[in-house]
Scaffold this active site. Structure first.
Site, PDB file in Angstrom:
ATOM      1  N   GLY A   1     -13.523  -2.757   0.144  1.00  0.00           N
ATOM      2  CA  GLY A   1     -14.297  -2.010  -0.848  1.00  0.00           C
ATOM      3  C   GLY A   1     -13.769  -0.613  -1.123  1.00  0.00           C
ATOM      4  O   GLY A   1     -13.699  -0.168  -2.273  1.00  0.00           O
ATOM      5  N   HIS A   2     -13.332   0.093  -0.048  1.00  0.00           N
ATOM      6  CA  HIS A   2     -13.061   1.518  -0.242  1.00  0.00           C
ATOM      7  C   HIS A   2     -11.770   1.817  -0.998  1.00  0.00           C
ATOM      8  O   HIS A   2     -11.459   2.967  -1.278  1.00  0.00           O
ATOM      9  CB  HIS A   2     -13.123   2.275   1.098  1.00  0.00           C
ATOM     10  CG  HIS A   2     -11.990   2.034   2.038  1.00  0.00           C
ATOM     11  ND1 HIS A   2     -11.023   2.966   2.266  1.00  0.00           N
ATOM     12  CD2 HIS A   2     -11.691   0.977   2.821  1.00  0.00           C
ATOM     13  CE1 HIS A   2     -10.177   2.497   3.175  1.00  0.00           C
ATOM     14  NE2 HIS A   2     -10.567   1.292   3.526  1.00  0.00           N
TER      15      HIS A   2
ATOM     16  N   GLN B   1      -4.653  -4.037  -2.168  1.00  0.00           N
ATOM     17  CA  GLN B   1      -4.161  -3.077  -3.171  1.00  0.00           C
ATOM     18  C   GLN B   1      -3.962  -3.715  -4.538  1.00  0.00           C
ATOM     19  O   GLN B   1      -3.488  -3.056  -5.461  1.00  0.00           O
ATOM     20  CB  GLN B   1      -2.844  -2.433  -2.694  1.00  0.00           C
ATOM     21  CG  GLN B   1      -2.944  -1.684  -1.380  1.00  0.00           C
ATOM     22  CD  GLN B   1      -3.682  -0.346  -1.508  1.00  0.00           C
ATOM     23  OE1 GLN B   1      -3.968   0.127  -2.614  1.00  0.00           O
ATOM     24  NE2 GLN B   1      -4.012   0.258  -0.375  1.00  0.00           N
TER      25      GLN B   1
ATOM     26  N   CYS C   1      -2.533   5.534   7.438  1.00  0.00           N
ATOM     27  CA  CYS C   1      -2.687   5.058   8.817  1.00  0.00           C
ATOM     28  C   CYS C   1      -1.524   5.534   9.657  1.00  0.00           C
ATOM     29  O   CYS C   1      -1.536   5.479  10.864  1.00  0.00           O
ATOM     30  CB  CYS C   1      -2.722   3.546   8.854  1.00  0.00           C
ATOM     31  SG  CYS C   1      -3.618   2.835   7.511  1.00  0.00           S
TER      32      CYS C   1
ATOM     33  N   ASN D   1       0.813  -1.216   0.000  1.00  0.00           N
ATOM     34  CA  ASN D   1       0.000   0.000   0.000  1.00  0.00           C
ATOM     35  C   ASN D   1       0.851   1.273   0.000  1.00  0.00           C
ATOM     36  O   ASN D   1       0.402   2.321  -0.462  1.00  0.00           O
ATOM     37  CB  ASN D   1      -0.941   0.009   1.206  1.00  0.00           C
ATOM     38  CG  ASN D   1      -0.247  -0.337   2.490  1.00  0.00           C
ATOM     39  OD1 ASN D   1       0.407  -1.370   2.595  1.00  0.00           O
ATOM     40  ND2 ASN D   1      -0.351   0.529   3.475  1.00  0.00           N
TER      41      ASN D   1
HETATM   42  N1  PLP Z   1      -4.258  -4.024   3.869  1.00  0.00           N
HETATM   43  C1  PLP Z   1      -3.810  -3.081   3.027  1.00  0.00           C
HETATM   44  C2  PLP Z   1      -2.687  -3.404   2.088  1.00  0.00           C
HETATM   45  C3  PLP Z   1      -4.369  -1.809   3.044  1.00  0.00           C
HETATM   46  O1  PLP Z   1      -3.912  -0.866   2.201  1.00  0.00           O
HETATM   47  C4  PLP Z   1      -5.412  -1.529   3.953  1.00  0.00           C
HETATM   48  C5  PLP Z   1      -5.959  -0.167   4.049  1.00  0.00           C
HETATM   49  O2  PLP Z   1      -5.213   0.810   4.115  1.00  0.00           O
HETATM   50  C6  PLP Z   1      -5.858  -2.547   4.801  1.00  0.00           C
HETATM   51  C7  PLP Z   1      -5.262  -3.770   4.732  1.00  0.00           C
HETATM   52  C8  PLP Z   1      -7.004  -2.297   5.762  1.00  0.00           C
HETATM   53  O3  PLP Z   1      -8.207  -2.223   5.053  1.00  0.00           O
HETATM   54  P1  PLP Z   1      -9.580  -1.728   5.696  1.00  0.00           P
HETATM   55  O4  PLP Z   1      -9.525  -0.244   5.719  1.00  0.00           O
HETATM   56  O5  PLP Z   1     -10.637  -2.231   4.749  1.00  0.00           O
HETATM   57  O6  PLP Z   1      -9.721  -2.348   7.025  1.00  0.00           O
END
Ligand code: PLP
Length: 803
Positions: A212-213, A191, A343, A161
């Site tokens: 989804g987002h 991703q 994050c 990500n």
């Molecule tokens: N894994 C990856 C590679 C992500 O980019 C993300 C979100 O930033 C997540 C997990 C977590 O996803 P969610 O926001 O649907 O919990």
């Protein structure tokens, strides 16, 4: 192109994507017309169930698996938890040779956090091994091979990500097969969806997670693929929905929206070379952005290896600028991007992904991520490219970026004090506009490059580079700066003492009001105010103030008339760590002397005026600068030291000071560095109402804000990019006082100083400080209130609230 609220260009699709109109339409339909509960047996319920199962079928088709292998969840984090919990729970109570969990070093935090959490909760004796990556961010396959024996669970992601790096899942699978590993394999595909072909038909993958987002569906929906015969234990139990795998009434609007997206992806996949063609377009966007970035920032370093990454992510560093500064800059210009991973953006720690790739710290702390999505349009990319060039111009105008032909000196040199902060350390620059002379005090290595650029770009002459004392928490970069900036030193051949004080040059001696004679550097002989009045010689006096260390000094900046530097003419005192904002310098180093500190405090108190601004070497509580009087009011120990002497005073000071210094260890643990003095936040200002809400601001606007002075405290490069102030209801652009020059404004407000030739402070009744989000302006407001300025306010929520 998707509809957008403002003119901003959204290039942060790895954090989240806007909802696609088709997805929004599908969601709205399930909220307004097809709103049944999929568990209800009536027609409305059955319609809802159809939507639910249709989406499941689409997901299954896309991954070439069976629909019953798909479980809807609230997103990838929940899917990851479920997979990890399932594997670990299956190990409980069985005697098994499986003793290890292998987790890639660059996984999204949701993965290692879930592993640590569930290993602890289930009390399992498992070893968690982090699999290192190479410099491109790909799993070290040789280490995987060596570590694989006795592994219960292997976690690797499909696409990173932060950097967009693609993991070689085929190669990982080959090793698992060759080694006949019994490990379950979790692949985070968040991703990768829509960007990489994903078919699990004959794959060895046990679990895969989706959100989804990240693909233009709303937040709060995702799914988990679990292969047949893999353990499945629900995290959430209750009504038994999702075949008991995940209870709770399904998020039908989210699932319907997801369905609309999956349908699009399937269509694309069905067209011959559909994904390839789309990737080609995205790759051309990336090429355009890279070209533009390289043109704008010649020293840019790309952290994404473009030969093994998805085309939609560009991770880069611009040496000499922090991630936070870059974000602020791009945001002001109207480009939304993020620092590493969204994050992570509130934590000051460098990204674990970049660290794992072995990038040096300076590159990690100046890294940002630009990411676009499957539906980003050509127009958006073009608009982004234009704004990138505007960002570069703004940086050039503020001496933060070299042009191809070194520097064009901008004509915006400003008089006064510059405060460069790095963590809690302050570096100070005194700049005299007319003579182009400057003095650098307590330089830290993290701002060295910035100072070099500033001095070279503005063609300044350096009178001296000084340290107030030998610092315990950081190396002074003074000798290095003296070398690099030798061509700019007024006296490059002079000898300097160990704190940088020159032995010859524009030196004199001035007398303080108490009769003490101290050496001084003359910055301007016979300095005059704007109306021609002789203010005296502008000098920097060197006052010995031992205590914190045996070589501590305060540098007193002000006008000496006929050799006399009166208290009231001392504008700024660079006091090192003797007095800090909200505390006193510690005196438990080997070279400290608490008695000497006591004497130095009394000396400083007798030397400074109530309006002399103390500029310490550290700012642990974001107060910028302080006055001696403020500190006395806030600090009983300082009040004791500077109050009337009784036979008990010194003894009492020594005992109390020692007591306070012993408590430093706890504060140091917080700051994770040597702390040079005790800090204490004033609670008075924290409780006061110091903010105007957006509504209150608008009411004031209707009254034309005649008695308000509005100040934008953002840095000049951000201010200059801010464009149209009239959309915020303001007639003109407000005055810009960046936080890096805020101490000049503090001084101006305290003493009505007119060095800036501004008329406002004289008639000013109320000050409103503004910035983007209200964080920086709140800090600045509190710092002025702390000094007793009570007619200063902050715009709550910042400019964001006025958009
Ligand atoms: N894994 C990856 C590679 C992500 O980019 C993300 C979100 O930033 C997540 C997990 C977590 O996803 P969610 O926001 O649907 O919990």
């Amino acid at each position: 192109m998707l509809s957008r609220r403002s003119n901003a260009v959204y290039l942060d699709c790895n954090a989240t994507t806007p909802v696609h109109p088709d997805a929004a339409k599908a969601a709205l339909e399930t909220m307004q017309s097809l709103y049944g509960n999929p568990s209800s047996p009536h027609l409305t319920g059955l319609q809802a169930k159809y939507i639910l199962e249709n989406t499941r079928t689409l997901a299954a088709q896309l991954l070439s698996v069976d629909p019953d292998q798909i479980t809807f969840t609230s997103g990838a984090t929940e899917s990851i938890q479920t997979a990890v919990f399932s594997v670990l729970q299956s190990l409980k109570g069985h005697s098994t040779p499986k003793t290890k969990i292998l987790v890639g070093a660059v996984e999204h935090k949701a993965v290692p956090e879930a592993i640590h959490h569930w290993v602890k909760m289930l009390n399992l004796p498992l070893q968690i091994v982090t699999l290192p990556v190479d410099s491109k961010g790909q799993i070290r396959l040789d280490i995987l091979e060596n570590e694989l024996e006795n592994t219960a669970l292997l976690c690797t992601m499909a696409v990173n990500n932060e950097t967009g790096v693609i993991q070689d899942l085929k190669a990982i699978e080959k090793i698992l097969n060759q080694k006949q590993s019994q490990a379950f394999w979790l692949v985070d595909c968040v991703q990768a969806l829509g960007k990489q072909p994903l078919s699990f038909k004959s794959s060895r993958i046990s679990y895969a997670t989706f959100s989804g987002h990240k693909v233009y569906a709303p937040k709060g929906v995702g799914f988990l693929y679990a292969a047949k015969n893999t353990p499945f234990y629900p995290l959430i139990v209750g009504g038994g929905q999702e075949k008991g795998h995940r209870s709770g009434t399904e998020n039908l609007p989210g699932i319907a929206a997801m369905g609309a997206i999956l349908e699009k992806l399937l269509k694309e996949q069905a067209q011959r070379d559909g994904l390839d063609q789309h990737n080609q377009i995205l790759t051309s966007y990336r090429a355009k952005l890279i070209e533009e970035l390289e043109r704008a920032f010649p020293k840019i370093q790309f952290n994404t290896p473009f030969d093994c990454s998805v085309p939609t992510t560009i991770h880069f560093s611009i040496p000499g600028l922090s991630s936070a500064e870059l974000l602020d800059l791009f945001d002001s210009a109207g480009i939304r991007l993020s620092a590493g991973s969204a994050c992570n953006s509130t934590s000051a720690k460098p990204s674990h992904v970049l660290e794992a790739m072995g990038l040096p710290l300076d590159r990690c702390i100046s890294a940002v991520r630009l990411s676009f999505g499957l539906h980003t349009s050509k127009e958006e990319i073009e608009a982004g490219c234009k704004l990138i060039q505007e960002c570069a111009s703004a940086l050039k105008n503020t001496c933060l970026l070299e042009t191809a032909k070194a520097f064009d000196p901008p004509s915006n040199l400003r008089d006064g004090i510059v405060q460069l902060r790095s963590g809690p350390s302050n570096t100070w620059l005194i700049v005299h506009k007319e003579t182009k002379r400057c003095i650098i005090i307590d330089p830290c290595d993290t701002v060295a490059e910035r100072i070099e650029k500033y001095v070279q770009c503005q063609k300044l002459e350096i009178e001296a580079i000084l340290d107030t004392h030998s610092h315990a928490d950081h190396e002074s970069i003074r000798p290095e700066l003296q070398r690099v900036l030798a061509a700019h030193m007024v006296n490059s051949h002079a000898k300097f003492d160990h704190l940088g004080w020159p032995e010859k040059g524009n030196l004199t001696e001035v007398t303080l009001q108490n009769g003490e004679k101290i050496p001084a550097l003359v910055i301007v002989k016979t300095d005059r105010s704007a109306d021609g009045e002789v203010k005296g010689d502008l000098v920097l006096g060197k006052l010995y103030t031992p205590g914190h260390t045996s070589d501590s000094h305060a540098f007193l900046y002000g006008w000496a008339k006929d050799g006399l530097l009166k208290n009231e003419n001392i504008q700024f005192a660079f006091s090192g760590d003797t007095v800090l904002n909200g505390g006193l310098g510690r005196t438990n180093f080997s070279t400290s002397d608490t008695r000497a500190l006591f004497e130095s405090l009394r000396l400083l108190n007798g030397t400074l005026s109530p309006h002399s601004l103390l500029c310490p070497a550290h700012d642990y509580n974001n107060s910028f600068a302080t006055t001696f009087d403020t500190e006395i009011k806030e600090n009983p120990l300082l009040a004791l030291a500077t109050g009337p002497m009784t036979p008990m005073t010194l003894d009492s000071f020594l005992t109390k000071k020692q007591d306070i210094d012993t408590k430093l260890a706890a504060i140091e643990a917080d700051f994770q560095t040597v702390v040079c003095g005790v800090t204490g936040q004033s609670t008075k200002c924290q409780q006061e109402k110091v903010s105007l809400s957006a509504d209150e601001f608008k009411q004031q606007l209707q009254k034309r804000m005649d008695n308000w002075t509005i100040i934008d405290v953002r840095e000049p490069q951000e201010h200059s990019l801010s464009g149209n102030w009239s959309t915020l209801g303001l007639k003109d652009s407000p005055r810009n006082v960046p936080l890096s020059r805020f101490v000049n404004f503090m001084k101006e407000v305290l003493s009505g100083d007119e060095r800036d030739n501004r008329a406002e402070p004289k008639n000013l009744t109320k000050i409103l400080l503004i910035c983007r989000s209200g964080t920086r302006s709140l800090m600045a407001t509190r710092s002025l209130r702390r000094l007793g300025v009570d007619q200063v306010w902050n715009l709550d929520g910042g400019l964001v609230k006025l958009q």
